[in-house]
Design a protein around this motif. Structure first.
Motif, PDB file in Angstrom:
ATOM      1  N   LEU A  14      62.086 -41.074 -25.425  1.00  0.00           N
ATOM      2  CA  LEU A  14      63.331 -40.422 -26.298  1.00  0.00           C
ATOM      3  C   LEU A  14      63.292 -38.941 -26.029  1.00  0.00           C
ATOM      4  N   LYS A  15      64.776 -38.468 -25.535  1.00  0.00           N
ATOM      5  CA  LYS A  15      64.795 -37.050 -25.185  1.00  0.00           C
ATOM      6  C   LYS A  15      65.253 -36.371 -26.387  1.00  0.00           C
ATOM      7  N   SER A  16      64.569 -35.283 -26.726  1.00  0.00           N
ATOM      8  CA  SER A  16      65.275 -34.302 -28.008  1.00  0.00           C
ATOM      9  C   SER A  16      66.340 -33.704 -27.792  1.00  0.00           C
ATOM     10  N   THR A  17      67.072 -33.316 -28.982  1.00  0.00           N
ATOM     11  CA  THR A  17      68.315 -32.881 -28.974  1.00  0.00           C
ATOM     12  C   THR A  17      67.709 -31.293 -29.631  1.00  0.00           C
ATOM     13  N   TYR A  49      70.643 -42.028 -29.691  1.00  0.00           N
ATOM     14  CA  TYR A  49      72.039 -42.157 -29.020  1.00  0.00           C
ATOM     15  C   TYR A  49      71.748 -42.669 -27.543  1.00  0.00           C
ATOM     16  N   LEU A  50      72.413 -43.722 -27.168  1.00  0.00           N
ATOM     17  CA  LEU A  50      72.191 -44.290 -25.662  1.00  0.00           C
ATOM     18  C   LEU A  50      73.451 -43.697 -24.830  1.00  0.00           C
ATOM     19  N   TYR A  51      72.981 -43.200 -23.924  1.00  0.00           N
ATOM     20  CA  TYR A  51      73.898 -42.740 -23.014  1.00  0.00           C
ATOM     21  C   TYR A  51      73.424 -42.322 -21.481  1.00  0.00           C
ATOM     22  N   LYS A  52      74.192 -43.368 -20.663  1.00  0.00           N
ATOM     23  CA  LYS A  52      73.977 -43.296 -19.100  1.00  0.00           C
ATOM     24  C   LYS A  52      72.572 -43.734 -19.192  1.00  0.00           C
ATOM     25  N   GLY A  53      71.927 -44.890 -19.922  1.00  0.00           N
ATOM     26  CA  GLY A  53      70.736 -45.573 -19.688  1.00  0.00           C
ATOM     27  C   GLY A  53      69.632 -44.573 -20.407  1.00  0.00           C
ATOM     28  N   GLU A  54      69.841 -43.443 -20.814  1.00  0.00           N
ATOM     29  CA  GLU A  54      68.930 -42.494 -21.525  1.00  0.00           C
ATOM     30  C   GLU A  54      68.959 -42.630 -22.847  1.00  0.00           C
ATOM     31  N   ARG A  55      67.947 -42.468 -23.773  1.00  0.00           N
ATOM     32  CA  ARG A  55      68.045 -42.510 -25.166  1.00  0.00           C
ATOM     33  C   ARG A  55      67.703 -41.116 -25.747  1.00  0.00           C
ATOM     34  N   TYR A  56      68.676 -40.629 -26.632  1.00  0.00           N
ATOM     35  CA  TYR A  56      68.391 -39.172 -27.105  1.00  0.00           C
ATOM     36  C   TYR A  56      68.104 -39.332 -28.651  1.00  0.00           C
ATOM     37  N   ILE A  57      67.165 -38.368 -29.235  1.00  0.00           N
ATOM     38  CA  ILE A  57      67.128 -38.260 -30.536  1.00  0.00           C
ATOM     39  C   ILE A  57      68.372 -37.356 -31.397  1.00  0.00           C
ATOM     40  N   LEU A  58      69.313 -37.900 -32.074  1.00  0.00           N
ATOM     41  CA  LEU A  58      69.979 -37.228 -33.061  1.00  0.00           C
ATOM     42  C   LEU A  58      69.621 -36.744 -34.133  1.00  0.00           C
ATOM     43  N   GLY A  86      81.796 -37.993 -35.469  1.00  0.00           N
ATOM     44  CA  GLY A  86      82.201 -36.869 -36.299  1.00  0.00           C
ATOM     45  C   GLY A  86      80.917 -36.330 -37.039  1.00  0.00           C
ATOM     46  N   LYS A  87      79.769 -37.293 -37.157  1.00  0.00           N
ATOM     47  CA  LYS A  87      78.432 -36.721 -37.822  1.00  0.00           C
ATOM     48  C   LYS A  87      77.652 -35.812 -36.754  1.00  0.00           C
ATOM     49  N   PHE A  88      77.707 -36.445 -35.760  1.00  0.00           N
ATOM     50  CA  PHE A  88      76.868 -35.753 -34.504  1.00  0.00           C
ATOM     51  C   PHE A  88      77.384 -35.335 -33.451  1.00  0.00           C
ATOM     52  N   ALA A  89      78.964 -34.912 -33.554  1.00  0.00           N
ATOM     53  CA  ALA A  89      79.420 -34.356 -32.533  1.00  0.00           C
ATOM     54  C   ALA A  89      79.143 -33.291 -31.643  1.00  0.00           C
ATOM     55  N   THR A  90      78.415 -32.176 -32.189  1.00  0.00           N
ATOM     56  CA  THR A  90      77.811 -31.349 -31.402  1.00  0.00           C
ATOM     57  C   THR A  90      76.836 -31.499 -30.552  1.00  0.00           C
ATOM     58  N   LYS A  91      76.052 -32.458 -31.072  1.00  0.00           N
ATOM     59  CA  LYS A  91      74.650 -33.106 -30.161  1.00  0.00           C
ATOM     60  C   LYS A  91      75.256 -34.016 -29.056  1.00  0.00           C
ATOM     61  N   ILE A  92      76.317 -34.840 -29.453  1.00  0.00           N
ATOM     62  CA  ILE A  92      76.805 -35.755 -28.493  1.00  0.00           C
ATOM     63  C   ILE A  92      77.246 -35.039 -27.327  1.00  0.00           C
ATOM     64  N   GLU A  93      78.193 -33.968 -27.731  1.00  0.00           N
ATOM     65  CA  GLU A  93      78.809 -33.099 -26.715  1.00  0.00           C
ATOM     66  C   GLU A  93      78.007 -32.562 -25.861  1.00  0.00           C
ATOM     67  N   GLU A  94      76.686 -32.048 -26.474  1.00  0.00           N
ATOM     68  CA  GLU A  94      75.891 -31.426 -25.569  1.00  0.00           C
ATOM     69  C   GLU A  94      75.080 -32.272 -24.492  1.00  0.00           C
ATOM     70  N   ILE A  95      75.068 -33.522 -25.068  1.00  0.00           N
ATOM     71  CA  ILE A  95      74.363 -34.796 -24.263  1.00  0.00           C
ATOM     72  C   ILE A  95      75.412 -34.743 -22.986  1.00  0.00           C
ATOM     73  N   TRP A  96      76.531 -35.224 -23.435  1.00  0.00           N
ATOM     74  CA  TRP A  96      77.577 -35.233 -22.295  1.00  0.00           C
ATOM     75  C   TRP A  96      77.592 -34.258 -21.310  1.00  0.00           C
ATOM     76  N   ALA A  97      77.329 -32.867 -21.642  1.00  0.00           N
ATOM     77  CA  ALA A  97      77.324 -31.765 -20.901  1.00  0.00           C
ATOM     78  C   ALA A  97      76.094 -31.735 -19.897  1.00  0.00           C
ATOM     79  N   GLY A  98      75.201 -32.309 -20.393  1.00  0.00           N
ATOM     80  CA  GLY A  98      73.871 -32.579 -19.698  1.00  0.00           C
ATOM     81  C   GLY A  98      72.717 -31.189 -19.960  1.00  0.00           C
ATOM     82  N   LEU A  99      73.051 -30.922 -21.418  1.00  0.00           N
ATOM     83  CA  LEU A  99      72.109 -29.971 -21.924  1.00  0.00           C
ATOM     84  C   LEU A  99      70.684 -30.317 -22.493  1.00  0.00           C
ATOM     85  N   HIS A 100      70.562 -31.507 -22.444  1.00  0.00           N
ATOM     86  CA  HIS A 100      69.428 -32.223 -23.134  1.00  0.00           C
ATOM     87  C   HIS A 100      69.045 -33.015 -21.993  1.00  0.00           C
ATOM     88  N   PHE A 101      67.730 -32.794 -21.450  1.00  0.00           N
ATOM     89  CA  PHE A 101      67.240 -33.480 -20.387  1.00  0.00           C
ATOM     90  C   PHE A 101      65.420 -33.707 -20.595  1.00  0.00           C
TER      91      PHE A 101
END
Length: 101
Positions: A14-17, A49-58, A86-101
């Motif tokens: 799991l990838k941390s946000t 959160y599952l995004y492009k095969g990776e799982r992130y902690i929200l 709505g609840k996790f918009a900032t973290k989800i947008e950061e994931i989409w932008a590639g800020l969490h790896f």
């Protein structure tokens, strides 16, 4: 949205946000509760959160870190797409932008 269990390699994958933002004191306290079987840990959901095969902690970073250290298992709600945006918009947008790896 689906319910999943993470343990072992699944937890460590799991990838941390919130990298390095967890309180050591809180993690140790949670580890004690896990060992004692304290059901209060289930009061708040852990979200991933599952995004492009990776799982992130929200939400649930402390509990996940405690489970990793103690060799435990965590039940979580896994989100994908726009669910809970709505609840996790900032973290989800950061994931989409590639800020969490």
């Amino acid at each position: 949205m689906k319910f999943v269990q993470y343990s072992g390699k699944g937890l460590t994958a799991l990838k941390s946000t919130e990298f390095a933002a967890q309180s050591e004191k809180a993690i140790i306290e949670i580890m004690g509760k896990m060992k004692a079987g304290d059901m209060s840990l289930q009061a708040e959901a852990v979200y991933t959160y599952l995004y492009k095969g990776e799982r992130y902690i929200l939400d649930g970073h402390h509990r996940i870190e405690a489970a990793i250290r103690s060799g435990g298992t965590i039940e979580a709600i896994e989100l994908s797409g726009m669910k809970m945006y709505g609840k996790f918009a900032t973290k989800i947008e950061e994931i989409w932008a590639g800020l969490h790896f």
